[in-house]
Design a protein around this motif. Structure first.
Motif, PDB file in Angstrom:
ATOM      1  N   ILE A 232      37.668 -17.725 -11.365  1.00 11.68           N
ATOM      2  CA  ILE A 232      37.142 -16.368 -11.507  1.00 11.68           C
ATOM      3  C   ILE A 232      35.652 -16.320 -11.162  1.00 11.68           C
ATOM      4  O   ILE A 232      34.845 -17.042 -11.757  1.00 11.68           O
ATOM      5  CB  ILE A 232      37.370 -15.862 -12.954  1.00 11.68           C
ATOM      6  CG1 ILE A 232      38.872 -15.947 -13.259  1.00 11.68           C
ATOM      7  CG2 ILE A 232      36.832 -14.455 -13.140  1.00 11.68           C
ATOM      8  CD1 ILE A 232      39.276 -15.438 -14.616  1.00 11.68           C
ATOM      9  N   ARG A 233      35.309 -15.487 -10.180  1.00  9.83           N
ATOM     10  CA  ARG A 233      33.888 -15.289  -9.834  1.00  9.83           C
ATOM     11  C   ARG A 233      33.381 -14.149 -10.705  1.00  9.83           C
ATOM     12  O   ARG A 233      34.050 -13.117 -10.837  1.00  9.83           O
ATOM     13  CB  ARG A 233      33.741 -14.929  -8.359  1.00  9.83           C
ATOM     14  CG  ARG A 233      34.432 -15.934  -7.470  1.00  9.83           C
ATOM     15  CD  ARG A 233      33.551 -16.548  -6.404  1.00  9.83           C
ATOM     16  NE  ARG A 233      34.029 -17.897  -6.110  1.00  9.83           N
ATOM     17  CZ  ARG A 233      35.014 -18.186  -5.253  1.00  9.83           C
ATOM     18  NH1 ARG A 233      35.605 -17.237  -4.567  1.00  9.83           N
ATOM     19  NH2 ARG A 233      35.390 -19.433  -5.071  1.00  9.83           N
ATOM     20  N   LEU A 234      32.207 -14.357 -11.283  1.00  7.85           N
ATOM     21  CA  LEU A 234      31.718 -13.430 -12.299  1.00  7.85           C
ATOM     22  C   LEU A 234      30.506 -12.716 -11.785  1.00  7.85           C
ATOM     23  O   LEU A 234      29.788 -13.221 -10.940  1.00  7.85           O
ATOM     24  CB  LEU A 234      31.279 -14.221 -13.520  1.00  7.85           C
ATOM     25  CG  LEU A 234      32.262 -15.266 -13.987  1.00  7.85           C
ATOM     26  CD1 LEU A 234      31.517 -16.425 -14.589  1.00  7.85           C
ATOM     27  CD2 LEU A 234      33.190 -14.629 -14.994  1.00  7.85           C
ATOM     28  N   SER A 235      30.220 -11.576 -12.404  1.00 10.13           N
ATOM     29  CA  SER A 235      28.980 -10.982 -11.983  1.00 10.13           C
ATOM     30  C   SER A 235      27.965 -10.972 -13.122  1.00 10.13           C
ATOM     31  O   SER A 235      26.772 -11.102 -12.889  1.00 10.13           O
ATOM     32  CB  SER A 235      29.345  -9.638 -11.398  1.00 10.13           C
ATOM     33  OG  SER A 235      28.669  -8.700 -11.816  1.00 10.13           O
ATOM     34  N   ALA A 236      28.425 -10.872 -14.362  1.00 10.73           N
ATOM     35  CA  ALA A 236      27.465 -10.845 -15.475  1.00 10.73           C
ATOM     36  C   ALA A 236      28.147 -11.361 -16.739  1.00 10.73           C
ATOM     37  O   ALA A 236      29.352 -11.632 -16.747  1.00 10.73           O
ATOM     38  CB  ALA A 236      26.993  -9.414 -15.685  1.00 10.73           C
ATOM     39  N   ALA A 237      27.337 -11.472 -17.818  1.00  9.78           N
ATOM     40  CA  ALA A 237      27.875 -11.971 -19.089  1.00  9.78           C
ATOM     41  C   ALA A 237      29.054 -11.124 -19.568  1.00  9.78           C
ATOM     42  O   ALA A 237      29.981 -11.637 -20.207  1.00  9.78           O
ATOM     43  CB  ALA A 237      26.764 -11.972 -20.137  1.00  9.78           C
ATOM     44  N   ASP A 238      29.042  -9.822 -19.251  1.00 11.98           N
ATOM     45  CA  ASP A 238      30.159  -8.947 -19.661  1.00 11.98           C
ATOM     46  C   ASP A 238      31.480  -9.454 -19.105  1.00 11.98           C
ATOM     47  O   ASP A 238      32.517  -9.383 -19.756  1.00 11.98           O
ATOM     48  CB  ASP A 238      29.955  -7.528 -19.115  1.00 11.98           C
ATOM     49  CG  ASP A 238      28.884  -6.808 -19.892  1.00 11.98           C
ATOM     50  OD1 ASP A 238      28.498  -7.331 -20.949  1.00 11.98           O
ATOM     51  OD2 ASP A 238      28.432  -5.748 -19.417  1.00 11.98           O
ATOM     52  N   ASP A 239      31.444  -9.921 -17.851  1.00  8.74           N
ATOM     53  CA  ASP A 239      32.661 -10.464 -17.231  1.00  8.74           C
ATOM     54  C   ASP A 239      33.148 -11.678 -18.018  1.00  8.74           C
ATOM     55  O   ASP A 239      34.341 -11.839 -18.279  1.00  8.74           O
ATOM     56  CB  ASP A 239      32.374 -10.918 -15.793  1.00  8.74           C
ATOM     57  CG  ASP A 239      32.489  -9.774 -14.782  1.00  8.74           C
ATOM     58  OD1 ASP A 239      32.903  -8.665 -15.188  1.00  8.74           O
ATOM     59  OD2 ASP A 239      32.180 -10.007 -13.601  1.00  8.74           O
ATOM     60  N   VAL A 240      32.205 -12.540 -18.378  1.00  6.16           N
ATOM     61  CA  VAL A 240      32.566 -13.750 -19.131  1.00  6.16           C
ATOM     62  C   VAL A 240      33.240 -13.336 -20.435  1.00  6.16           C
ATOM     63  O   VAL A 240      34.306 -13.850 -20.812  1.00  6.16           O
ATOM     64  CB  VAL A 240      31.305 -14.611 -19.430  1.00  6.16           C
ATOM     65  CG1 VAL A 240      31.663 -15.827 -20.265  1.00  6.16           C
ATOM     66  CG2 VAL A 240      30.608 -15.029 -18.140  1.00  6.16           C
ATOM     67  N   ALA A 241      32.618 -12.369 -21.120  1.00  5.51           N
ATOM     68  CA  ALA A 241      33.149 -11.921 -22.415  1.00  5.51           C
ATOM     69  C   ALA A 241      34.554 -11.345 -22.251  1.00  5.51           C
ATOM     70  O   ALA A 241      35.447 -11.605 -23.066  1.00  5.51           O
ATOM     71  CB  ALA A 241      32.205 -10.876 -23.011  1.00  5.51           C
ATOM     72  N   ARG A 242      34.755 -10.579 -21.183  1.00  6.79           N
ATOM     73  CA  ARG A 242      36.078  -9.969 -20.957  1.00  6.79           C
ATOM     74  C   ARG A 242      37.158 -11.039 -20.752  1.00  6.79           C
ATOM     75  O   ARG A 242      38.239 -10.951 -21.307  1.00  6.79           O
ATOM     76  CB  ARG A 242      36.006  -9.072 -19.717  1.00  6.79           C
ATOM     77  CG  ARG A 242      36.370  -7.659 -20.067  1.00  6.79           C
ATOM     78  CD  ARG A 242      36.182  -6.747 -18.900  1.00  6.79           C
ATOM     79  NE  ARG A 242      35.087  -5.867 -19.219  1.00  6.79           N
ATOM     80  CZ  ARG A 242      34.094  -5.557 -18.419  1.00  6.79           C
ATOM     81  NH1 ARG A 242      34.038  -6.052 -17.220  1.00  6.79           N
ATOM     82  NH2 ARG A 242      33.156  -4.745 -18.815  1.00  6.79           N
ATOM     83  N   VAL A 243      36.827 -12.054 -19.965  1.00  5.10           N
ATOM     84  CA  VAL A 243      37.812 -13.114 -19.705  1.00  5.10           C
ATOM     85  C   VAL A 243      38.120 -13.863 -21.001  1.00  5.10           C
ATOM     86  O   VAL A 243      39.282 -14.122 -21.330  1.00  5.10           O
ATOM     87  CB  VAL A 243      37.279 -14.106 -18.632  1.00  5.10           C
ATOM     88  CG1 VAL A 243      38.230 -15.285 -18.471  1.00  5.10           C
ATOM     89  CG2 VAL A 243      37.080 -13.404 -17.301  1.00  5.10           C
ATOM     90  N   VAL A 244      37.066 -14.190 -21.773  1.00  2.00           N
ATOM     91  CA  VAL A 244      37.296 -14.958 -23.012  1.00  2.00           C
ATOM     92  C   VAL A 244      38.147 -14.131 -23.981  1.00  2.00           C
ATOM     93  O   VAL A 244      39.108 -14.642 -24.588  1.00  2.00           O
ATOM     94  CB  VAL A 244      35.954 -15.381 -23.663  1.00  2.00           C
ATOM     95  CG1 VAL A 244      36.197 -16.032 -25.013  1.00  2.00           C
ATOM     96  CG2 VAL A 244      35.191 -16.331 -22.754  1.00  2.00           C
ATOM     97  N   LYS A 245      37.836 -12.836 -24.093  1.00  6.16           N
ATOM     98  CA  LYS A 245      38.615 -11.999 -25.026  1.00  6.16           C
ATOM     99  C   LYS A 245      40.082 -11.943 -24.599  1.00  6.16           C
ATOM    100  O   LYS A 245      40.978 -11.984 -25.441  1.00  6.16           O
ATOM    101  CB  LYS A 245      38.036 -10.587 -25.062  1.00  6.16           C
ATOM    102  CG  LYS A 245      36.825 -10.484 -25.971  1.00  6.16           C
ATOM    103  CD  LYS A 245      36.380  -9.061 -26.118  1.00  6.16           C
ATOM    104  CE  LYS A 245      35.165  -9.001 -27.031  1.00  6.16           C
ATOM    105  NZ  LYS A 245      34.251  -7.929 -26.688  1.00  6.16           N
ATOM    106  N   ALA A 246      40.306 -11.853 -23.300  1.00  5.70           N
ATOM    107  CA  ALA A 246      41.696 -11.804 -22.813  1.00  5.70           C
ATOM    108  C   ALA A 246      42.408 -13.113 -23.165  1.00  5.70           C
ATOM    109  O   ALA A 246      43.562 -13.104 -23.598  1.00  5.70           O
ATOM    110  CB  ALA A 246      41.708 -11.575 -21.306  1.00  5.70           C
ATOM    111  N   ALA A 247      41.686 -14.244 -23.010  1.00  7.97           N
ATOM    112  CA  ALA A 247      42.305 -15.539 -23.331  1.00  7.97           C
ATOM    113  C   ALA A 247      42.610 -15.621 -24.832  1.00  7.97           C
ATOM    114  O   ALA A 247      43.652 -16.139 -25.240  1.00  7.97           O
ATOM    115  CB  ALA A 247      41.377 -16.672 -22.903  1.00  7.97           C
TER     116      ALA A 247
END
Ligand code: FAD
Length: 517
Positions: free
Chosen positions: A61-76
């Protein structure tokens, strides 16, 4: 979306429509960045520098900002079995940045945030992305501000988050401590998908946990790195020793001299073979093509293993060369190296810090950069280093390792023991880094034999009861991890895990905690 992820994981077991899956996953996560399907074991996200392991993730997953990271972690977190691995530059050796059928985050794709900040007390910092390469941080700080971070690694194509998750050690650490001692604030996404700013005074448990935390408590998306004025030039020096005792005596003397005006700015050392092998013998010592290691200068007593102190002294373009010479000679006074085996060059500060980049180009050209790297890194207490030399360096490694065998002292008091790094107990301990390069063709021992040799070394240290720790540790069983951290360290590590990543979503490649389903 949760239902979708479950379905995705199960479907992926059997038949696959990768393109459809990936685009649906992308929609479900609603990222500013993008999601890529992994082609298989040769895909970037499935490999690392070690070249001995390969695990195929579900997606890269290519990210653009910390929000993206948070979204992926929450989904996991909401799925029953997904894990998330931050991949810095994938320069781990043992699969630490991999996630078997999990989600691998390309940290280098994070926005390239870069801002220099001056605090009220006059200190200057750079706020940088957790996915930035240190070489880019260096060039921006120097070219735009004539400033630079204080503590480095030898090689700079590593990410800020990747080295801070371990320690980050080089020849400046004797004075400033590792890189983990040179950051004052972090932005971290925890294993619950929450974004926090943290420092010594704000969310301090997360701050110290993440530093040296092997990616277990959060993903570092920003770091505030302490800067100092950058010098223009460096005098880089190598001094040859025949006796380990003399080498360690001088190395320890130099690292305990802490007055900046009265000490070198960089102190490292290495062992090498008394042979003409270019990779780990005498030819690996000179700093310049014009220099030659003449073995007739060695005393007759020289054994099959020799040692080299590597030093550097910073200076300015405006400094009078004779003053630079005088200062260096004064610092070299009284050291017990072989007088006629001293090598030195003057080069720019950038060229000095980027020196391993040149070695990388060379190694890439002859194929050894991309071959497996069964590296071993240890911290060995001063009290055990002579025995280590006698048995490990002089006997087990007597034929060399095809690359550098770094050995140099560090001071425990420069490390903050509130971070998650495990250290030996004594104030002076040595980093020993066996940076093995293996030929890409069928010649010499296979990497499996070299991994077995690494195990033999660890077993020897354990059997002898040495005060030692693995640096960049890699264990497969939780009992080994408990031993690594020690009773108190392990309790703290588990408490931090329970608090910040209770489902064990993060950095599964470290093999410390199984995913909670
Ligand atoms: P990766 O290998 O991508 O990741 C390492 C671990 O950190 C993984 O578990 C990963 O999930 C986690 N991680 C990555 N990014 C983040 C993040 N932003 N937040 C949280 N967790 C994260 N080390 C030294 O100390 N000194 C040296 O001089 C030195 N020289 C080296 C030279 C070479 C050629 C190589 C290959 C390694 C060297 N190392 C050195 C080791 C290096 O510091 C570590 O392997 C480091 O982890 C590599 O950084 P990376 O960005 O490639 O991390």
């Amino acid at each position: 979306m949760i239902a979708y992820l479950e379905c995705f994981v199960h479907e992926n077991d059997t038949e696959s429509r990768p393109d459809d899956d990936v685009s649906s996953l992308s929609e479900a996560l609603d990222l500013q960045g993008s999601i890529h399907d992994c082609e298989g074991p040769t895909d970037e996200a499935s490999r690392d520098f070690g070249g001995m392991n390969s695990l195929v993730p579900l997606a890269f997953i290519r990210l653009s900002a910390a929000d993206d990271v948070a979204r992926v972690v929450k989904a996991a977190v909401r799925s029953s079995n997904l894990t998330v691995a931050a991949r810095g530059n994938g320069h781990s050796i043992n699969g630490q940045a991999m996630a078997d059928r999990g989600l691998v985050l390309d940290m280098r794709s994070l926005d390239d945030h870069f801002r220099v900040v001056r605090a009220n007390n006059g200190s200057v910092y750079a706020d940088v992305s957790g996915g930035a390469l240190w070489e880019d941080v260096l060039t921006r700080c120097v070219s735009e501000y004539r400033m630079a971070p204080r503590s480095w690694t030898d090689y700079l194509s590593l990410t800020v988050g990747g080295t801070l998750s371990n320690a980050g050690v080089s020849g400046q650490a004797f004075r400033y401590g590792p890189q983990t001692s040179n950051v004052t604030e972090l932005q971290v996404v925890t294993g619950k998908g929450e974004i926090f700013n943290c420092s010594e005074t704000e969310n301090s448990e997360l701050f110290f946990g993440a530093l040296g935390g092997l990616g277990q408590f959060g993903i570092i998306t920003r770091a505030r790195v302490l800067l100092q004025p950058a010098p223009d030039m460096v005098r880089w020096i190598r001094l040859v020793y025949t006796e380990f005792e003399d080498f360690t005596r001088d190395a320890e003397l130099l690292v305990t001299r802490q007055d900046e005006d009265d000490s070198f700015d960089y102190v490292e050392g290495f062992a090498f073979v008394n042979s003409d092998n270019p990779a780990d013998g005498r030819p690996s010592v000179p700093l310049d093509r014009d220099q030659f290691f003449d073995p007739t200068h060695l005393p007759r007593t020289a054994g099959s293993m020799l040692y080299c102190l590597e030093l550097a002294r910073h200076y300015r373009n405006t400094d009078d060369p004779s003053i630079v010479d005088m200062g260096v000679n004064r610092l070299l006074g009284g050291l017990g190296f072989v007088e006629r085996l001293k090598f030195q060059v003057d080069l720019s500060y950038l060229d000095f810090l980027l020196r391993v980049k040149r070695a990388e180009e060379h190694a890439k050209a002859n194929g050894i950069w991309d071959a497996p790297h069964p590296w071993l890194n240890l911290f060995v207490s001063k009290s055990d280093i002579a025995d280590f030399d006698r048995t490990v360096i002089k006997k087990i490694l007597k034929d060399g390792i095809g690359g550098p065998m770094l050995v140099y002292p560090l001071l425990r008091s420069k490390w903050d023991t509130r971070t998650s790094v495990a250290l030996p107990k004594s104030e002076i301990f040595y980093i020993v880094a066996l940076l093995r390069f293996t030929p890409p063709y069928l010649e010499g021992p296979s990497f499996e034999n070299l991994v077995a040799q690494n195990k033999e070394i660890i077993q020897y240290c354990t059997k002898k009861g040495f005060d030692f720790k693995l640096y960049l540790p890699h264990y497969r069983s939780q009992d080994d991890w408990k031993r690594h951290f020690g009773n108190d360290g392990w309790s703290r590590f588990v408490e931090r895990k329970t608090c910040f990543d209770p489902m064990a979503i993060l950095a599964p490649g470290q093999k410390i905690f199984p995913r909670v389903s």
